[in-house]
Design an enzyme around this catalytic site. Structure first.
Site: not given
Lengths: 189, 316
Positions: A36, A102
């Site tokens: 990212h 998550k």
């Protein structure tokens, strides 16, 4: 239980709502912190992310690089919130359909989901063996220079179990549970 | 007996002693490796029991029930395949209770070898990073890693407990300095209750719940957190000998399960599997409440060793 098969389509993703339990089959691309960051710095991705799903995961892979053979030993989700500064941009610039992780994500990502038609799939944290078993093969690996856990692994999965916790309509299970539990706490104190 | 024969006999005896000594070392190394393998791959019975109970309580076909079903399947699969329950094999925390005269330095060396062996096999992930350079030398050994805590006791036995504590749950731990004005929490058990419940709400599902809280009231900032982790070594179904804490432990668990956070933060009836509270003395000026969260993947095991360092008994 809904089933979504590759190639994934934007219309299917837009139909999903918070609380939907989904089994994904097809290709997933892993990407976590370093991926990212690199995309944010403007480096072109080594594989098209158009209509793909990114999995926040640093798998344990036993590699036989010479013969290009890989075995995934454990592959649960990692905490997604660290990608909060970048995720919406990746949605905007590269046409992904969603992410799996998550712990949920924040307001920027939720807005990104609404604007670009994406979802956040929650996998079960800690369930590294069940999830590794649903990975049928490793098709490729990109940006291996980032180190094994941080590389982009192209995984072929079958019936990969996830729950939609942020949808493209502004719904977030994380926001709901946060505010209802805060209200409940006030009552109980 | 001639002098020559005597010398030869002495040599044999010496050699025998050396062999015995070497094998005790080897036994310790093997016992530690088996302790690491079991801890990483098999969830202790006391934890499994409460997870199965929680599964029955969740609403049928809810995402909370679904999460617990996957957790149940994962526990079974990890044991069957002898592979890590979770890919984050966490901070490696050893708690060693030993008699007077125990060689801690030697134990530490053997322990490092066992950790290295377990990492090569894959019972442990390459999980230790140099905080300045960001380098991971794939050994799991470095300053503070593994984390070994020694306690001398009056018994002759050696007890070794191991906890593998993942980063997700470690990140949601908290420490409150009382009084905590934000919640109107004072320096008494009612104030302690308030901050514990606040920490649970702040953690939401991020610590891979449903989890267990280890708590220390008092101590300094360092000793408080260590004690909070040692509380997590208690069997889940034991009773706190101090009546006021026994009551508070039950109250926290029951109240937390009314918050509706549920497994993974999906909403549901089980937010907490248990709560363990210990106390240390404090300074008049300080009153800390230190809270450690342990995820559902409660990797904690222990062994009682025989005098030859083989395993005499598993502790959980």
């Amino acid at each position: 239980m809904k089933k979504i098969d590759y190639p994934f389509k934007r219309e299917q993703i837009r139909e999903l709502k918070v609380g939907d339990m989904v089994l994904l089959s097809g290709t997933l691309l892993t990407g976590r912190d370093a991926v990212h960051k690199r995309l944010h710095e403007g480096v072109k991705p080594p594989v098209s992310l158009e209509n793909q799903i990114i999995y926040h995961c640093g798998p344990v892979v036993i590699e036989d690089a010479k013969n290009k053979k890989y075995e995934v030993k454990a592959a649960g989700p990692t905490t997604s919130i660290r990608e909060e500064p970048y995720q919406w941009e990746v949605m905007r610039d590269y046409g992904i359909l969603g992410v799996i992780g998550k712990g949920g994500m924040g307001a920027k990502t939720l807005k990104g989901c609404q604007e670009y038609g994406c979802v956040y799939f929650h996998a079960i944290g800690g369930a590294a063996q069940v999830l590794a078993e649903r990975i049928k093969s490793v098709k490729n690996v990109y940006w291996r220079d980032l180190g094994s856990p941080e590389a982009i692994w192209e995984l072929e999965v079958e019936d990969f179990p996830v729950v939609v916790t942020m949808d493209s309509h502004g719904g977030s299970l994380h926001d709901e549970v946060q505010s209802s539990s805060e209200a409940k706490l006030k009552e109980l104190l | 007996m001639t002098r020559k024969k005597k010398a030869a006999k002495k040599k044999v005896v010496k050699k025998k002693a050396a062999t015995k000594k070497k094998s005790a070392d080897q036994n310790l190394s093997e016992s530690l490796l088996e302790l690491i393998r079991t801890t990483s791959t098999v969830l202790p019975d006391d934890i499994q029991r409460v997870i199965l109970k929680a599964l029955k309580k969740e609403e049928k076909k809810s995402s909370a029930e679904y999460a617990l079903q996957i957790i149940k399947a994962n526990i079974e699969l990890a044991k069957k395949k002898s592979q890590p329950i979770c890919q984050d094999t966490g901070t490696i925390l050893f708690f060693v209770s030993h008699p007077v005269g125990f060689d801690q330095g030697k134990f530490t060396k053997t322990c490092h070898k066992a950790v290295l062996a377990a990492t090569k096999i894959g019972y442990l992930r390459q999980n230790s990073v140099d905080s300045l350079t960001g380098k991971n030398d794939s050994m799991n050994i470095g300053p503070g890693h593994p984390s070994i805590h020694f306690h001398e006791h009056k018994k002759k036995s050696i007890e070794i407990r191991l906890m593998l504590k993942g980063g997700g749950c470690e990140n949601v731990g908290a420490q409150y300095a009382m009084p905590y004005t934000g919640l109107n929490a004072g320096r008494d058990l009612d104030g302690v209750r308030k901050v514990i419940l606040d920490a649970i709400v702040k953690a939401q599902g991020k610590g891979c719940g449903p989890g267990v809280l280890g708590i220390c009231i008092g101590g300094d900032r360092g000793s408080g957190f260590i004690e909070s982790k040692e509380q997590l070594l208690r069997p889940l179904d034991d009773k706190n000998p101090e009546p006021s804490l026994k009551k508070l432990e039950r109250d926290i668990t029951e109240t937390a399960n009314k918050l509706g956070i549920g497994p993974m933060g999906f909403g549901g009836t089980t937010t907490l599997l248990g709560c363990k509270i210990g106390v240390l003395n404090r300074l008049p000026a300080s009153y800390f409440v230190s809270i450690s969260y342990m995820c559902w993947a409660y990797r904690r095991q222990g062994v009682l060793l025989k005098s030859n360092s083989t395993v005499s008994k598993w502790l959980y």
